[in-house]
Design an enzyme around this catalytic site. Structure first.
Site, short mmCIF file in Angstrom:
data_model
loop_
_atom_site.label_atom_id
_atom_site.label_comp_id
_atom_site.label_asym_id
_atom_site.label_seq_id
_atom_site.Cartn_x
_atom_site.Cartn_y
_atom_site.Cartn_z
N HIS A 170 0.81 -1.23 0.00
CA HIS A 170 0.00 0.00 0.00
C HIS A 170 0.83 1.27 0.00
O HIS A 170 0.28 2.34 0.24
CB HIS A 170 -0.91 0.05 1.23
CG HIS A 170 -1.96 -1.00 1.27
ND1 HIS A 170 -3.23 -0.79 0.80
CD2 HIS A 170 -1.92 -2.27 1.69
CE1 HIS A 170 -3.94 -1.90 0.97
NE2 HIS A 170 -3.16 -2.82 1.51
N LYS A 210 -8.50 13.68 4.55
CA LYS A 210 -7.59 12.53 4.52
C LYS A 210 -6.59 12.75 5.64
O LYS A 210 -6.55 13.84 6.23
CB LYS A 210 -6.87 12.45 3.18
CG LYS A 210 -6.25 13.79 2.75
CD LYS A 210 -5.58 13.72 1.39
CE LYS A 210 -6.53 13.77 0.21
NZ LYS A 210 -6.70 12.54 -0.52
N LYS A 235 0.70 14.45 0.98
CA LYS A 235 -0.67 14.71 0.51
C LYS A 235 -0.89 16.21 0.25
O LYS A 235 -1.87 16.62 -0.34
CB LYS A 235 -1.68 14.19 1.52
CG LYS A 235 -1.63 12.66 1.68
CD LYS A 235 -2.61 12.17 2.74
CE LYS A 235 -2.50 10.70 3.06
NZ LYS A 235 -3.20 9.82 2.11
N LYS A 239 -14.85 7.97 -3.43
CA LYS A 239 -16.10 8.29 -2.73
C LYS A 239 -16.64 9.64 -3.18
O LYS A 239 -17.84 9.82 -3.37
CB LYS A 239 -15.87 8.28 -1.21
CG LYS A 239 -15.49 6.91 -0.67
CD LYS A 239 -14.91 6.96 0.75
CE LYS A 239 -14.13 5.69 1.04
NZ LYS A 239 -13.25 5.80 2.23
C1 T68 Z 1 -3.14 3.83 2.20
N1 T68 Z 1 -2.21 3.51 3.25
C2 T68 Z 1 -2.48 4.53 1.03
N2 T68 Z 1 -1.69 3.24 5.48
O1 T68 Z 1 -1.80 5.68 1.48
C3 T68 Z 1 -3.58 4.94 0.06
N3 T68 Z 1 0.32 2.54 7.13
O2 T68 Z 1 -3.01 5.52 -1.08
C4 T68 Z 1 -4.39 3.71 -0.34
O3 T68 Z 1 -5.51 4.09 -1.07
C5 T68 Z 1 -4.87 2.96 0.90
O4 T68 Z 1 -3.78 2.65 1.75
C6 T68 Z 1 -5.59 1.68 0.56
O5 T68 Z 1 -4.84 0.94 -0.34
C7 T68 Z 1 -2.60 3.61 4.53
O6 T68 Z 1 -3.73 3.97 4.83
C8 T68 Z 1 -1.94 3.19 6.79
O7 T68 Z 1 -2.98 3.55 7.30
C9 T68 Z 1 -0.88 2.65 7.64
C10 T68 Z 1 -1.15 2.28 8.93
C11 T68 Z 1 -0.14 1.77 9.69
C12 T68 Z 1 1.11 1.66 9.17
C13 T68 Z 1 1.32 2.05 7.88
#
Ligand code: T68
Length: 833
Positions: free
Chosen positions: A368, A559, A565, A671
């Protein structure tokens, strides 16, 4: 025992007639809450209603479990450290198709339905996109009738609650369980023991083979708490199984008998700590021992749970991977690769090669992030102290893996070092992404661009080794929560024209394309948006005391707060517009309300200052009598699923302005678009695909591409030059530096402005002019209401691709090889007695 469930069907607690619903509600108020209407609180009413609905879900849940048991079907296990579910009640009513009826029932009882819905504390067991994606995915899995379980952690404290004090973020613990959680059922009979710490020993088994035994320093219990997850108008009710940690015994009797009462209770406290709190860092590794313990805890419980199911279904261990498809949601559960190996090798005495084949065929990994600082690595000493046996197994996996690489890339030592599961440069670390890649048969990114960049950059060496493992699975969101539940007026406008097939097949929205040319339809569309904006304006006033004009354009950036961002780029544009309006009051721009929402990780100081920047600029502009009727700036506190449900339907413009190549996908962008907002955005993440779907003419594009970003950095980026050569940018930065938005305190934002002038790692200055120009285009477009509405309609009706049903279908076909199992309700053919 004889199974005859027919009597339950017309029972007070299961029947769906209005009379029986009322009866059930009053019974639950009396027998569960122990209250009579005269003394009942709002929370009592909410709980009575929630139990009344849960009662009606149980038949599906029990039937689903029985059907799965009998069919022995392949099961998807979605392992995720986060599930950002949002409130359950409204969603369950939508998925059961009884929202309207229950609303009537509640109102006939003289209660306020909206108030009861609002009473539910949302389970905020996630940070942002990653956790919310897991929630959308389990909704879609149930809707598509796929046998599936979500496995995660039942944090006692979810993501902190944000309040804004004097413009700064303050955090409060999220005590989401304090009023009780009616949706979960504890299953202590399926508790699992998890070992931690200690050391390993070698021994010789009865066949004379050398084996390894792990002697742990402590054992904790994992108790599963199950929540039913309904499909939309199907009989399927899948399970979200979250683990809570407990001490195996309330007291350590040995310690207790020595008279150390506090010492004995201490063990209980430390055991319970494991599932106590969600780490509030997104996109940043925390490196804390407790975090590793959390990850291992839920993974070990979940794998043991799968082994338990295998045993009761009499399926041989060698078919583990045929029974279960296990998805690793990022690297947080990646320790599962080593744990399954350990279970097979040490506890079930399977040979290495067989164990490894089962493991690789079981797991698949979703990445991700492209941010290097988010890639999880654990220092070797810490890893060894928590999971000594796993470290040995990882070394063995690594040694066999590097042998394979040596054969394929003879003599390429640098490549070996890059691929190794152990980072040997300086302090030594275990690289969790590498463990996930090696232990999985499929690796995917979450948008087309992201999947390409993974192959070119973050996971390049793995791609060159195993190109066949790499996939793309563009994210999606569930239209049940993000359209039907949150935007009911838009949903009924749509259903009036094309029926409700679109709810399960979002591409059907395209049937509405011709309606964009219909003036009456456009008026209805605009009126729906306008009513949603009025409702949101009231909400803002209640929460912040700021009055906003629903006639103005609602421009949202919601966000997590993060430099990549670029919420601060948005602010630079606001300041620039403010300046121009002061200079030239005749400037023809439509009134605009700039709205922000999002949490900053509590330890991320720059992000917290970005919030202060937004609120400070807002304070000046919102007070300025020349300007405040033309632009306003609002920070909406505590952005979460509940507030999101109010925000997306009320948006005209969606800000998706990350530096190209940094946002893996984004899901908020989807969304917004689904709810008829237009996007201003860079070619980043899923923006690229949104623009493809809705048409370039219905999307406001600006900024450098990922390739251009890369090239600019490579050629040497000098933000100061932009400041020196763009007088407009200079004016904006100088206003900030001079203290115009900090009551003369020139120091308040110095760190931010100096950071931009000298480093600007996310290229705000490089994109500034392009962004400002594009915003002018947005303003011009909004002045033509008819045209804007046309674009809004086309955005919504062309967003079918971004249903999580589409994502899940692709995962099922391409990675999981999972098929639907339609559920026959128990007693369906029996007569009720
Ligand atoms: C998100 N990642 C991406 N991470 O930033 C986003 N990270 O672009 C993407 O749409 C989404 O994942 C789904 O694929 C996150 O939200 C975290 O929340 C996170 C949490 C703990 C450690 C690392």
């Amino acid at each position: 025992m004889e199974q005859n469930t027919a009597p339950y069907r017309e029972h007070n607690r299961t029947s769906l007639t209005k009379e029986k619903l009322k009866q059930g509600f009053l019974d639950n108020l009396y027998f569960i809450q122990g209250k009579f209407p005269t003394l009942a609180s709002r929370n009592d009413y909410y709980l009575a209603l929630a139990y009344t609905i849960r009662d009606r879900m149980l038949h599906r849940w029990i039937s689903t479990a029985t059907n799965y048991y009998e069919s022995g079907a392949r099961t998807v296990c979605y392992l995720s450290a986060e599930f950002l579910m949002g409130p359950h009640l409204g969603n369950n009513l939508v998925n059961m198709g009884i929202f309207g009826m229950v609303k009537e029932v509640v109102e006939e009882l003289g209660l306020n339905f909206e108030e009861l819905l609002a009473q539910e504390e949302e389970p905020g067991l996630g940070n942002g996109g990653l956790g919310r994606l897991a929630a959308c995915f389990i909704d879609s899995l149930a809707t598509l009738e796929i046998p599936a379980l979500g496995y995660g952690i039942r944090y006692e404290f979810g993501i902190f609650e944000q309040t804004i004090v004097d413009g700064w973020q303050m955090e409060k613990t999220d005590k989401w369980l304090r009023n009780g959680n009616p949706w979960e059922v504890p299953r202590p009979e399926w508790a699992q023991e998890v070992r931690l710490g200690g050391h390993t020993e070698q021994y010789t088994d009865e066949n004379g083979r050398l084996r390894v035994r792990w002697v742990p320093a402590k054992i904790v219990l994992g108790i599963p708490y199950d929540t039913p997850i309904l499909g939309y108008r199907t009989n399927t009710a899948n399970t979200l199984r979250l683990w809570k940690s407990e001490a195996p015994e309330s007291f350590d009797f040995e310690v207790f008998n020595r008279g150390d009462y506090y010492g004995a209770v201490d063990q209980k406290v430390t055991s319970e700590n494991i599932s106590k709190v969600l780490y509030p860092n997104d996109e940043q590794l925390s490196g804390k021992q407790l975090r590793l313990e959390q990850q291992y805890f839920f993974v070990s419980c979940s794998l043991r749970d799968m082994l338990r199911v295998l045993a009761i279904q009499n399926i041989p261990l060698s078919r583990f991977h045929e029974k279960f498809a296990v998805q690793l949601n990022d690297t947080h559960p990646a320790i599962a690769v080593a744990e399954l190996m350990r279970l097979l090798l040490d506890e079930y005495l399977v040979d290495w090669d067989d164990a490894w084949e089962i493991t690789q065929r079981t797991f698949a990994y979703t990445n991700h992030t492209l941010l290097p600082e988010a890639l999880e690595q654990w220092p070797l000493p810490l890893f060894a102290s928590v999971l000594p046996r796993h470290l040995e197994i990882i070394f063995e996996i690594n040694s066999r893996f590097l042998d394979e690489v040596r054969i394929k890339f003879l003599g390429d030592e640098a490549r070996l070092a890059r691929l190794s599961l152990i980072n040997e440069g300086g302090e030594r670390y275990v690289r969790m992404a590498h463990l996930a890649c090696v232990g999985s048969h499929a690796i995917n990114g979450v948008a087309e661009l992201h999947s390409e960049l993974l192959k070119q950059d973050v996971l390049k060496d793995f791609y060159e080794l195993w190109p066949e493992k790499f996939r793309n699975k563009t994210n999606g969101v569930t239209p049940r929560r993000w359209m039907i539940l949150s935007n009911p007026s838009l949903a009924s406008l749509v259903s009036d024209r094309i029926g409700n097939g679109w709810v399960r097949d979002l591409e059907q929205l395209r049937q509405l394309e011709p309606m964009a040319d219909d003036a009456d339809f456009r008026k209805e569309w605009w009126d729906v948006k306008r009513a949603n904006k009025v409702a949101f304006a009231q909400y803002i006033f209640k929460r912040t005391g700021i009055l906003v004009d629903p006639e103005s354009m609602f421009d949202f950036q919601v966000k997590r707060i993060h430099e990549y961002k670029r919420q601060h780029l948005n602010v630079l544009h606001i300041i620039s517009l403010y300046r121009r309006l002061k200079e030239n009051p005749n400037l023809e721009v439509p009134p605009r309300t700039f709205l922000f929402g999002g949490k900053a990780a509590p330890g991320y100081h720059t992000a917290k200052r970005m919030i202060k920047l937004i609120t400070s600029v807002g304070e000046v502009i919102n007070r300025d009598p020349d300007i405040r009727d033309r632009i306003k700036v609002v920070f909406v506190p505590n952005f979460n699923v509940t507030t999101g449900q109010k925000i997306y339907p009320a948006a005209d413009l969606s800000e998706q302005i990350s530096t190209a190549g940094k946002e893996a996908s984004g899901t908020g962008n989807m969304k917004f678009s689904m709810n008829g907002a237009l996007t201003i955005g860079t070619l980043d993440g899923a923006n690229v695909e949104i623009r493809e779907e809705v048409g370039a003419e219905n999307f406001f594009l600006f900024g450098l591409t990922a390739d251009e970003v890369y090239a600019l950095r490579a050629s040497g980026y000098h933000p100061y030059d932009y400041y020196n050569t763009n007088p407009h940018l200079k004016d904006v930065i100088d206003l900030l530096r001079g203290g115009s938005f900090s009551r003369g305190d020139a120091d308040l934002f110095r760190g931010l402005t100096d950071g931009l002038l000298h480093h600007d790692p996310y290229l705000l200055f490089a994109d500034f002019q392009s962004y400002v120009d594009c915003q002018e285009e947005v303003s011009r477009a909004y002045l033509d209401r008819d045209h804007w509405t046309r674009m809004s309609i086309l955005n919504a009706v062309r967003s079918g691709k971004f249903s999580s049903d589409r994502s899940i279908r692709q995962y099922c076909e391409d990675i999981w090889k999972a098929e639907p199992v339609p559920i026959t309700l128990l007693g369906q053919n029996e007569e009720p007695t």
